[in-house]
Write an enzyme that holds these catalytic residues in place. Structure first.
Site, PDB file in Angstrom:
ATOM      1  N   CYS A 230       0.813  -1.213   0.000  1.00 28.16           N
ATOM      2  CA  CYS A 230       0.000   0.000   0.000  1.00 28.16           C
ATOM      3  C   CYS A 230       0.846   1.262   0.000  1.00 28.16           C
ATOM      4  O   CYS A 230       0.326   2.354  -0.257  1.00 28.16           O
ATOM      5  CB  CYS A 230      -0.946   0.013   1.196  1.00 28.16           C
TER       6      CYS A 230
ATOM      7  N   GLN B 217       3.890  -6.428   9.171  1.00 28.87           N
ATOM      8  CA  GLN B 217       3.214  -6.854   7.939  1.00 28.87           C
ATOM      9  C   GLN B 217       4.174  -6.919   6.753  1.00 28.87           C
ATOM     10  O   GLN B 217       4.024  -7.760   5.869  1.00 28.87           O
ATOM     11  CB  GLN B 217       2.060  -5.898   7.609  1.00 28.87           C
TER      12      GLN B 217
ATOM     13  N   GLN C 242       4.628  -9.535   3.498  1.00 25.10           N
ATOM     14  CA  GLN C 242       4.497  -9.046   2.127  1.00 25.10           C
ATOM     15  C   GLN C 242       5.748  -9.361   1.308  1.00 25.10           C
ATOM     16  O   GLN C 242       5.660  -9.718   0.127  1.00 25.10           O
ATOM     17  CB  GLN C 242       4.226  -7.541   2.148  1.00 25.10           C
TER      18      GLN C 242
ATOM     19  N   ALA D 295     -12.139  -7.699   2.693  1.00 26.01           N
ATOM     20  CA  ALA D 295     -11.894  -8.793   3.637  1.00 26.01           C
ATOM     21  C   ALA D 295     -10.598  -9.520   3.327  1.00 26.01           C
ATOM     22  O   ALA D 295     -10.444 -10.691   3.680  1.00 26.01           O
ATOM     23  CB  ALA D 295     -13.073  -9.775   3.615  1.00 26.01           C
TER      24      ALA D 295
END
Length: 438
Positions: free
Chosen positions: A50, A117, A121, A192
């Site tokens: 992101c 995270q 990734q 989700a």
């Protein structure tokens, strides 16, 4: 082959550029294929999150590899010429590429320092490259060691002690716009996937409620809602869910906005003066249409806004500890690289010795045709054994010396002394400036 990292992140590129560069999972295999099809690119891994898009590559030449990678990135982003994109990119070459990779894996280059995270990734990016067969020996080693460094950072320091993530940091910023904080606030999560699930978990811990979840795939929303005692909402009913929420977190993989100006304006109109509707847009490309940011009664917090809020956070003792871990691991990896680079020289030296032995055996056989096969075999075995014993200690020692700084000089000396020809990939000695090196 040399290591080259070319990328753009929240540090160096505006959000619209990152949006254009973002590579959805469905397109990743094709992008990897395009990269390794380039003349100077032998291996490639693409990390797209992101707040960053990076290409890790093994290249046969710096300038050629940089040009090839920029061309593929420009094509991905829809720029007519690579130079339009160049000012938004940072470049790390050779040792700097190793250091950057390890910092990324350890969370030192993240918007939220130490967030865990990024390690998952990076692992996913490596697995995708493995499946696409675009990672060779050099990137396999870099990625595996990078993942190990990331694990060390989290297991040996408290860099993630606060449990911070992009979501928790974003919620801290969002709480500033919601009088009284998050507790008891009705919230909606759109998406989700991994980020959506993390958002649901974080919101649940923060005590929001009621908490609703919507997703194009209704079953995924229902499973996630069941796990956190939340409520699944049908995707067609998102307008009603928006009107009932004070906080919205959106993190879908959609390539077009899911929250338009009209949709948000309609939601605000139906809220009857309940205060601002705060929207956290954690998607790349953005889920909120750019022209929706100024809708009265709506506060949109996207990656740019979050990066600005996090920009001046001071380094902690744990950050310094991780930096020390990274520095040591970088030096270890560079030692491995130097040792790897001497291998062709050692192989060439042994090959030269074998050629000399073979030539002398042929001459011996011509001068003494009366030797039996057993005698010829004994002589050949003795000569090979003598040569191997003579070369053993020097070749072991040069491998050891090659792992120290400046160790490449020993391999160069061997090549000079024995007139060894080793095919060398050319690359530039200096790295030209292309954007900031974030």
């Amino acid at each position: 082959m040399k290591l080259l990292v070319v990328g753009a992140s929240y540090r160096t590129s505006p959000l619209p550029v990152l949006e254009r560069l973002a590579t959805p999972p469905a397109d990743l295999h094709g992008m990897l294929e395009r990269l390794v099809a380039q003349p100077y690119v032998g291996e490639a891994v693409v990390l797209s999150t992101c707040n960053r898009v990076e290409v890790y590559a093994a290249v046969s030449g710096f300038h050629g590899g940089l040009g090839d990678i920029c061309a593929v990135l420009a094509e991905q982003a829809g720029f007519d010429v690579p130079t339009e994109l160049a000012s938004h990119l940072y470049v790390h070459f050779d040792g700097d590429a190793v250091e950057h990779t390890f910092k990324v894996a350890a969370g030192l280059d993240s918007m939220v320092i130490g967030e865990p995270q990024i390690l998952g990734q990076l692992r996913d990016a490596y697995h995708s490259a493995t499946e696409a067969d675009s990672a060779g020996r050099l990137l396999h080693e870099l990625m595996q060691q990078g993942l190990r460094v990331g694990k060390r950072a989290h297991s040996e320091t408290g860099i993630d002690r606060a449990g911070q993530s992009v979501v928790t940091a974003a919620l801290e910023v969002a709480a500033e716009h919601l009088p009284g904080g998050l507790h008891g606030r009705p919230a909606l999560v759109i998406g989700a996937g991994a980020m959506g699930a993390l958002s649901v978990a974080t919101l649940s811990r923060a005590g929001v409620g009621p908490l609703r979840i919507t997703n194009r795939n209704a079953q995924r929303a229902e499973r996630l809602a069941e796990a956190y005692s939340a409520q699944a909402v049908g995707y067609p009913d998102v307008a009603t869910a928006l009107r009932d929420a004070d906080l919205v977190v959106t993190a879908t993989a959609s390539q077009t906005p899911v929250l338009t100006r009209e949709l948000l304006a309609e939601a605000v109109a139906g809220r009857a003066g309940r205060g601002p509707l705060v929207v956290l847009d954690l998607a790349l490309p953005r889920d909120v249409a750019p022209d929706a940011a100024d809708v009265p009664g709506v506060v949109v917090l996207d990656i740019d806004r979050l990066a600005e809020a996090r920009r001046d956070h001071p380094a902690s003792a744990d950050t310094i500890a991780v930096e020390n871990i990274v520095a040591g691991e970088v030096e270890n990896f560079l030692g491995w690289l130097r040792g790897k680079d001497v291998a062709p020289t050692v192989a060439a030296l042994r090959g030269r010795a074998d050629d000399v032995v073979s030539s002398e055996l042929r001459r011996l056989n011509q001068r003494h045709p009366e030797f039996s096969e057993d005698q010829r075999a004994d002589v050949a075995k003795t000569l090979h054994r003598v040569v191997q014993q003579l070369l053993h200690q020097p070749t072991v020692r040069v491998r050891q010396l090659a792992q120290s700084p400046g160790g490449d000089q020993y391999a160069a000396l061997l090549r000079e002394l024995f007139d060894l020809e080793i095919p060398q990939a050319t690359h530039a000695d200096a790295v030209p400036e292309i954007g900031g090196q974030a």
